[in-house]
Write a protein that holds these residues in place. Structure first.
Motif, PDB file in Angstrom:
ATOM      1  N   LEU A 229      -7.004  60.957-101.005  1.00 53.91           N
ATOM      2  CA  LEU A 229      -6.139  60.629 -99.869  1.00 53.91           C
ATOM      3  C   LEU A 229      -6.843  60.943 -98.542  1.00 53.91           C
ATOM      4  O   LEU A 229      -6.656  60.233 -97.552  1.00 53.91           O
ATOM      5  CB  LEU A 229      -4.827  61.399 -99.961  1.00 53.91           C
ATOM      6  CG  LEU A 229      -3.826  60.910-101.007  1.00 53.91           C
ATOM      7  CD1 LEU A 229      -2.596  61.817-101.032  1.00 53.91           C
ATOM      8  CD2 LEU A 229      -3.411  59.475-100.737  1.00 53.91           C
ATOM      9  N   MET A 230      -7.632  62.025 -98.532  1.00 56.65           N
ATOM     10  CA  MET A 230      -8.394  62.348 -97.326  1.00 56.65           C
ATOM     11  C   MET A 230      -9.350  61.216 -96.978  1.00 56.65           C
ATOM     12  O   MET A 230      -9.454  60.784 -95.829  1.00 56.65           O
ATOM     13  CB  MET A 230      -9.200  63.635 -97.530  1.00 56.65           C
ATOM     14  CG  MET A 230      -8.396  64.907 -97.548  1.00 56.65           C
ATOM     15  SD  MET A 230      -9.520  66.317 -97.729  1.00 56.65           S
ATOM     16  CE  MET A 230      -8.599  67.289 -98.890  1.00 56.65           C
ATOM     17  N   ALA A 231     -10.085  60.726 -97.973  1.00 60.48           N
ATOM     18  CA  ALA A 231     -11.049  59.653 -97.729  1.00 60.48           C
ATOM     19  C   ALA A 231     -10.344  58.386 -97.265  1.00 60.48           C
ATOM     20  O   ALA A 231     -10.746  57.761 -96.273  1.00 60.48           O
ATOM     21  CB  ALA A 231     -11.850  59.383 -98.998  1.00 60.48           C
ATOM     22  N   MET A 232      -9.268  58.016 -97.962  1.00 62.40           N
ATOM     23  CA  MET A 232      -8.548  56.802 -97.580  1.00 62.40           C
ATOM     24  C   MET A 232      -7.839  56.979 -96.242  1.00 62.40           C
ATOM     25  O   MET A 232      -7.798  56.058 -95.413  1.00 62.40           O
ATOM     26  CB  MET A 232      -7.535  56.442 -98.676  1.00 62.40           C
ATOM     27  CG  MET A 232      -8.193  55.985 -99.970  1.00 62.40           C
ATOM     28  SD  MET A 232      -7.012  55.405-101.213  1.00 62.40           S
ATOM     29  CE  MET A 232      -6.250  56.960-101.691  1.00 62.40           C
ATOM     30  N   PHE A 273      -5.121  64.007 -83.994  1.00 62.43           N
ATOM     31  CA  PHE A 273      -6.341  63.950 -84.796  1.00 62.43           C
ATOM     32  C   PHE A 273      -6.875  65.349 -85.093  1.00 62.43           C
ATOM     33  O   PHE A 273      -7.452  65.584 -86.161  1.00 62.43           O
ATOM     34  CB  PHE A 273      -7.395  63.107 -84.084  1.00 62.43           C
ATOM     35  CG  PHE A 273      -7.108  61.636 -84.124  1.00 62.43           C
ATOM     36  CD1 PHE A 273      -7.144  60.945 -85.318  1.00 62.43           C
ATOM     37  CD2 PHE A 273      -6.767  60.948 -82.972  1.00 62.43           C
ATOM     38  CE1 PHE A 273      -6.860  59.587 -85.369  1.00 62.43           C
ATOM     39  CE2 PHE A 273      -6.480  59.596 -83.011  1.00 62.43           C
ATOM     40  CZ  PHE A 273      -6.524  58.914 -84.210  1.00 62.43           C
ATOM     41  N   GLY A 274      -6.671  66.287 -84.165  1.00 60.66           N
ATOM     42  CA  GLY A 274      -7.055  67.669 -84.437  1.00 60.66           C
ATOM     43  C   GLY A 274      -6.264  68.250 -85.593  1.00 60.66           C
ATOM     44  O   GLY A 274      -6.814  68.937 -86.459  1.00 60.66           O
ATOM     45  N   ALA A 275      -4.951  67.962 -85.627  1.00 60.24           N
ATOM     46  CA  ALA A 275      -4.102  68.454 -86.715  1.00 60.24           C
ATOM     47  C   ALA A 275      -4.513  67.846 -88.052  1.00 60.24           C
ATOM     48  O   ALA A 275      -4.567  68.545 -89.084  1.00 60.24           O
ATOM     49  CB  ALA A 275      -2.641  68.147 -86.417  1.00 60.24           C
ATOM     50  N   ILE A 276      -4.805  66.547 -88.057  1.00 62.43           N
ATOM     51  CA  ILE A 276      -5.239  65.881 -89.285  1.00 62.43           C
ATOM     52  C   ILE A 276      -6.542  66.485 -89.788  1.00 62.43           C
ATOM     53  O   ILE A 276      -6.727  66.750 -90.982  1.00 62.43           O
ATOM     54  CB  ILE A 276      -5.403  64.364 -89.056  1.00 62.43           C
ATOM     55  CG1 ILE A 276      -4.046  63.705 -88.769  1.00 62.43           C
ATOM     56  CG2 ILE A 276      -6.071  63.704 -90.260  1.00 62.43           C
ATOM     57  CD1 ILE A 276      -3.073  63.782 -89.918  1.00 62.43           C
ATOM     58  N   GLN A 277      -7.462  66.751 -88.872  1.00 61.71           N
ATOM     59  CA  GLN A 277      -8.739  67.344 -89.267  1.00 61.71           C
ATOM     60  C   GLN A 277      -8.542  68.744 -89.850  1.00 61.71           C
ATOM     61  O   GLN A 277      -9.163  69.097 -90.859  1.00 61.71           O
ATOM     62  CB  GLN A 277      -9.675  67.415 -88.060  1.00 61.71           C
ATOM     63  CG  GLN A 277     -10.228  66.075 -87.640  1.00 61.71           C
ATOM     64  CD  GLN A 277     -11.093  66.177 -86.397  1.00 61.71           C
ATOM     65  OE1 GLN A 277     -10.894  67.047 -85.559  1.00 61.71           O
ATOM     66  NE2 GLN A 277     -12.056  65.289 -86.273  1.00 61.71           N
ATOM     67  N   MET A 278      -7.676  69.543 -89.235  1.00 62.88           N
ATOM     68  CA  MET A 278      -7.413  70.880 -89.758  1.00 62.88           C
ATOM     69  C   MET A 278      -6.791  70.822 -91.141  1.00 62.88           C
ATOM     70  O   MET A 278      -7.115  71.619 -92.022  1.00 62.88           O
ATOM     71  CB  MET A 278      -6.501  71.648 -88.788  1.00 62.88           C
ATOM     72  CG  MET A 278      -7.155  72.020 -87.475  1.00 62.88           C
ATOM     73  SD  MET A 278      -8.541  73.160 -87.697  1.00 62.88           S
ATOM     74  CE  MET A 278      -7.661  74.633 -88.231  1.00 62.88           C
ATOM     75  N   LEU A 284      -9.872  70.875 -98.242  1.00 61.53           N
ATOM     76  CA  LEU A 284     -11.237  71.016 -98.761  1.00 61.53           C
ATOM     77  C   LEU A 284     -11.567  72.483 -99.044  1.00 61.53           C
ATOM     78  O   LEU A 284     -12.215  72.805-100.044  1.00 61.53           O
ATOM     79  CB  LEU A 284     -12.240  70.446 -97.751  1.00 61.53           C
ATOM     80  CG  LEU A 284     -12.368  68.928 -97.686  1.00 61.53           C
ATOM     81  CD1 LEU A 284     -13.254  68.523 -96.509  1.00 61.53           C
ATOM     82  CD2 LEU A 284     -12.938  68.379 -98.986  1.00 61.53           C
ATOM     83  N   GLY A 285     -11.109  73.356 -98.155  1.00 61.08           N
ATOM     84  CA  GLY A 285     -11.325  74.786 -98.352  1.00 61.08           C
ATOM     85  C   GLY A 285     -10.680  75.292 -99.623  1.00 61.08           C
ATOM     86  O   GLY A 285     -11.252  76.154-100.318  1.00 61.08           O
TER      87      GLY A 285
END
Length: 313
Positions: A229-232, A273-278, A284-285
């Motif tokens: 889902l992250m990749a898509m 976009f900052g929230a999505i990246q976090m 991933l962590g």
């Protein structure tokens, strides 16, 4: 010679429940045609739990005690005790009496029918409505994204044939999602539904962190869906960003003097976009942390003492 059933009850600060737990298990086993051992693993209690267990163990050699050197958590301690069992079948129930020991009869009945795995499920519970709803929602979600079909509303209590226990020994998983492992093994699973009673004595050891821990463990151990889902999601957001940028460019070219972008859309976009990246980095962590735990290959627990394990069966 009668078959042996091992009963495992993990505990931590259960001084108000261990004596009743012992009596109720003994009463149930009196009416079953099996020998039994009762293994109680204590996760370094700070109250009088161990003292009470030692008194009981001195009177009944079937009660065996493992005392951990420190609190190793609610995941590895019960699992370690299961692997120390010697029975033809092993039963796991909580020591807070929210898994009624009387369910042992139903577990054994299913085992006698040929099931190698039997799990207790709670379609209803006397716990808070909000918490029960959250648990049901989680199990429904994890079942949909998992690579194997999981048992909804399973408490972790149940019966496991010695064949299942031997497979678990060979897996050597240092931080297992136990309910998921049982489903991955693949044997048909029988269920025993019950209404979970409210805790009568003591304080629950579950908190937000422990519940979050086991929830993320179930996801990272049994599903790659979040990673995909992250990749898509990243690909989709890139397309949306490009389309938005193209739209703003066209608007600016057409309405050069009157079109103003303003600060608000920029700030909103940055925070979004900052929230999505976090979120993605956090997920991933979790996967990386799960890998790190497994490659360290630490023992499930370190024992400080064993009682009655040297007594012949």
């Amino acid at each position: 010679m009668a078959k042996l059933i091992s009963i495992v009850t993990p505990c931590y600060n259960e001084e108000g429940n261990v004596e009743e737990l012992y009596r109720r298990i003994a009463k149930v086993m009196e009416n079953l045609p099996y020998e039994y051992e009762h293994i109680c693993i204590d996760n370094c209690s700070t109250d009088s739990t161990v003292a009470k267990l030692k008194v009981l163990a001195a009177q009944d050699k079937r009660l065996k005690i493992i005392i951990n050197a420190r609190n190793f958590g609610h995941i590895t301690s019960p699992y370690h005790a299961l692997l120390q069992s010697h029975g033809d079948a092993c039963i796991l129930i909580a020591s807070d009496l929210q898994d009624p020991p009387e369910m042992i009869v139903d577990f054994v009945r299913k085992w006698e029918e040929g099931f190698k795995t039997v799990l207790a499920v709670k379609p209803e519970s006397e716990e808070s409505t909000v918490m029960f709803f959250i648990r049901k929602t989680y199990y429904r979600m994890i079942s949909r994204i998992s690579e194997v079909s999981l048992v909804n509303n399973a408490t972790g209590a149940g019966l496991f044939d010695k064949v299942v226990i031997e497979i678990l020994r060979k897996l050597q998983d240092p931080y297992p999602y136990f309910r998921g492992l049982l489903c991955e093994i693949g044997f048909p699973i029988a269920t025993v539904p019950f209404k979970q009673p409210r805790r009568q004595r003591g304080v629950t050891k579950n908190n937000f962190y422990t519940l979050y821990d086991i929830a993320m463990l179930g996801i990272t151990n049994h599903s790659k869906v979040p990673l995909r889902l992250m990749a898509m999601g990243g690909f989709l957001l890139a397309i949306i960003s490009m389309l938005a940028a193209l739209g703003f460019l066209i608007a600016k070219l057409i309405f050069w003097n009157s079109f103003q972008l303003g600060v608000a859309p920029i700030l909103i976009g940055m925070f979004f976009f900052g929230a999505i990246q976090m979120l993605f980095i956090g997920l991933l962590g979790e996967y990386i942390g799960s890998i790190h735990t497994k490659i360290r290959n630490m023992p499930l627990v370190i024992e400080s003492e064993r009682i009655n394990f040297d007594v012949p069966e």
